[in-house]
Scaffold this motif. Sequence first.
Motif, short mmCIF file in Angstrom:
data_model
loop_
_atom_site.label_atom_id
_atom_site.label_comp_id
_atom_site.label_asym_id
_atom_site.label_seq_id
_atom_site.Cartn_x
_atom_site.Cartn_y
_atom_site.Cartn_z
N LEU A 98 1.02 -0.85 -0.26
CA LEU A 98 0.00 -0.09 0.26
C LEU A 98 0.84 1.43 0.03
N CYS A 99 1.94 1.18 0.33
CA CYS A 99 2.79 2.61 0.03
C CYS A 99 3.83 2.05 -0.56
N THR A 100 3.79 3.78 -1.68
CA THR A 100 4.25 3.63 -2.36
C THR A 100 5.06 5.15 -2.28
N ARG A 101 6.44 4.66 -2.56
CA ARG A 101 7.65 5.66 -2.71
C ARG A 101 8.07 6.52 -3.98
N ASP A 102 7.29 7.43 -4.42
CA ASP A 102 8.48 6.98 -5.82
C ASP A 102 9.58 8.16 -6.12
N GLU A 103 10.53 8.07 -4.98
CA GLU A 103 12.03 8.60 -4.97
C GLU A 103 12.86 8.49 -5.89
N THR A 104 13.36 9.44 -6.92
CA THR A 104 14.50 8.79 -6.97
C THR A 104 15.93 9.85 -5.93
N CYS A 105 16.60 9.58 -6.39
CA CYS A 105 17.52 10.60 -5.19
C CYS A 105 19.34 10.20 -6.04
N GLN A 106 19.21 12.32 -6.87
CA GLN A 106 20.36 12.07 -8.17
C GLN A 106 21.18 12.41 -6.76
N ARG A 107 22.56 12.47 -6.85
CA ARG A 107 23.66 13.48 -6.35
C ARG A 107 23.95 14.00 -6.79
#
Length: 719
Positions: A98-107
Motif C-alpha cells: 500500500l505504501c508507494t514511495r516514488d523517490e529517486t535520489c540523484q546526487r
Amino acid sequence: LGPTEDQLREAVTMATKELGNGHCVRKDNNVVCEEEPKHTPSKSQRHFVTTHHPTPGTIKLSQSAAILEKVAKNLMNSPDHFTLEQLGQVGSSTVTGLCTRDETCQRNKLANGIEFRTANGCGNNLDNPLWGSPGQCMKRLLPPQYGDDNAPRTIGWHGIPLPNARHVSLFLLEDLRKSNHETSHMLMQFGQFLAHEVTVAPHLGHPEEKCPCESDAKDSECFNVPVHLNDPDFRGRSCLEFTRSSACPNEGCRMGPRQQFYDVTAFVDASNVYGQNEEDMAALRDESSRFLLKSRLLKSKSTPDDPNKKANDDEDIKKELLPEAMKDEFMCEGFKGPDGYKCSQAGDKRVNENPGITSMHSLFMREHNRIARRLHNLNKQWDDDRVFMETRKIVGALLQKIAYGEYLPLVLGPDYMTKFDLTLTKPDKYFQGYDKAVNPGIYNVFNTAAYRFGHTMVQNEFERYPPNFDPKSQHCPIKLAFSFFNPSYISDNDQGGPDSILRGLTTQPRQDFDRFMVSGLTKSLLCEPQGSGHRSDLATLNIQRGRDHGLPGYNAWREKCGFPRAHRFVDLAPQIPDVTTRERLQELYSHVDDIDLFVGGLAEQSVPGGIVGPTFACLIGMQFQDLRKGDRFWFENSGQSNENSGQSNENSGQSNENSGQFTTDQLAEIKKHSLARILCDNTDGTTQMQPDVFKQPTQPGNKRVDCSSLPQMDLTVMT
Ligand code: HEM
C-alpha cells in the motif's frame, strides 16, 4: 494467528473506500459512506494549516498510512479481534504494497565533479539515501503510548482522564512575565529560525474543511480541545480546533502504532533559505542573475521608485526584501502592507508566521546575495550554478557555525555540550565524528516537546530600533498578537522594515525560561489584525500535540535521560525545586506519570550555564549530536568522510579533490564570522553591534563596537 488473505483484502477495500468519503459502513452488499461536515476556519487558521500542509510525496504516503490505520482498525474490530501486535506481523503484499514511495535520489554533482548537498537532502547518507530528507517518519526514543486504535493519549495512570490541555495552560502556563537581562530576544528568534530549519510535523486535510467542535478523534483527524463555559479568554467558543499530525507509515509498511513525519530536511543545511526540493530552489533563484536569490527592493529615499531596478550598490543591497509570495502556501490572504506588499516567499512555508522570523529569512537571503556577488567577482571562471552552489555551501556552513558555536552553548551549557560532543573543533581542525551509521532524522520528542522550549522565551512585543540604537527614537513596538501572517511591518520602510526589527531583537531582553508564556501566544495565537477570527493558545496546542503523537509522560523521559523515576510529586524536587509549581502539578495531574513532557520540561530548573533543564538538555543534545554526526556534508568534515570511512584527514589542511568540503584555511575563515557580523553587513545603516548578539550589550565584554572591528570571513580564500 493473523488474518487470512481474504480478510486482508476485504479490510483494504473498505478502508480505501472510506478514505476521502467520510465514514463508511457495509449495508447489505454495498458500502455506504457518509461525508463529514464541512466547516470554514478563520483566515489565520487557514494560513497555519497551509504552512503545515504536507509536501506532495508526503501526502501520498500519509494516505497510505491512513489506509493502513483503517485496515488495522477494521481488523481489530472484526469478530476475530486481532491485536495490533498480531497485525504488525502481517507481511502480505496486500498490505505492505500500500505504501508507494516514488523517490529517486540523484546526487548533486556539477559538471566538474564537485559534489554539493541536494536540495532535499537525499543522498547525504550513501547507504540510506533517504535519511534526513522530507517525508521520513520521526524517530522514537521511547515507544508511543496511544489510546485504542491509535487514538491520542487521553487516559492517564489508573484509568483517570488526563487534565484538559487548555486547563493546564490556564493553571500552569499563565502569563507571568519576567525578562532575562543577560541575553537578548535574538536568542529566541534564532531558536525559531533553527526549529523551522530542521523540522515540521505536517497535517493533512483541506484548509477549508477543518475540525468543527463536534468532531471526535476516534473517527476523524480532529482532536479538538473542549473549552470551558467560563474560560476567561475563549468564552463563547466550545473548543479550540486541533488537527492531528499526519500519520507516517511504519517501517516496511506494516500495521502498527501511529508515527509522524518530519517534512523539511532534517540537516542544518539552510533549507529554510533555499527550499526543500529542486523545484522550490529553482523558483527562489533570481531569473536574470542565477547566482542570486530572488529579492525585491523596498521603496525608499535612496532607491528610485522603479520596481524593475536591481540592487547594484551597497546601499541598495541592504534594502533587499524577500520576494513576494508566488505559491499558494505563502500567500497571506487579506493582509497587505502599505504599498500593497503581500507576504513573502522563502525556503520554508512558515516564513510569514511573525515579523521576527520573516526578518531572519530576509537577513540570510541578503547574506547569500552579498557573498554570491563577491564570489561572482572573485571567480570569473565560475558559471552561475557554481557561484550559487558555493555560496549555498558557505551559508549552510555559517548556519552550522552559529547554531553550534554561538547558540547551543547558551541553551545547553558546557556540560551538555561536552556530553553530546557538540563543541566545534579548533578553527583549523577537521571534525572526526562523521558516522554513517547515525540517522540524522528528527526525534519525535524533539519536535513535539523538547525543542518547543523556545515558546517560553517569546516577548509579547517586538521592539524596533533605529541604526543608532537610540531608545528615545525607537519605533513603536509591534504587538505579537497583531503580527501573525501580517506583512505590513516588513515593508514599512518608515519604521525600518526588517532592519529595525533585527536591531530590536539584539537589544530587547528575552522572556525568562520558565513555565510561563505570554498572552500573545496563549490568548491571541493566530489572531487577525482586526482582532477577529479563531485565535488559539500555543501552550494548549503543544500539550495536545504531545498527546496526539503518543508521547509518554515527563517521568518516562526523565528516566530515559538517566534521572530517577519519580514515585511521588515530591521526588521531582531536585529538578523542579519550586514548591508552588510542584503543588500545581499535583493539583492538575492525578499521578506523577501523567505529567505532559512539555509542561514538566518547562518546570525544570536550568542546567548550569544553560537555559533549559536537564531533561530537555538531554533530548535536545541527542538531536543535535545526530544532526552533526550523521551529516556527510557537515561543514567541519574533511573530504575523507565522503567515502564513509569515518576517518578524517585531521591535519592535512587539504580536502579531497572534488569532495566539496572546505580546506582548513577556508574553515578558519568561516569560524571567524558571526551572526553579529552578518547583521552588520546586511542591515541598513547599522554601524555598531555587540560581538555576541545572543547576549545583551550590557554584559561584560559585550559592549557594542564598530562593525569594522568584528572579524569578517575573507572570501578571497573561497576560490
Ligand atoms: C513568536 C514566536 C513563535 C510562534 C508564534 C510559534 C508558533 C508555533 C506554532 C503555531 C506551532 C505549531 C503548534 C502545533 O499545532 O503543534 C509551533 C511549533 C513549533 N515551534 Fe514554535 N513558535 C514561536 C517560536 C518558537 C521558538 C523560539 C522555538 C524554539 C526555540 C519554536 C519551536 C517550535 C517547534 C520545534 C515546533 C514544532 C514544529 C512544527 O511542527 O512547526 N517555536 N510554533
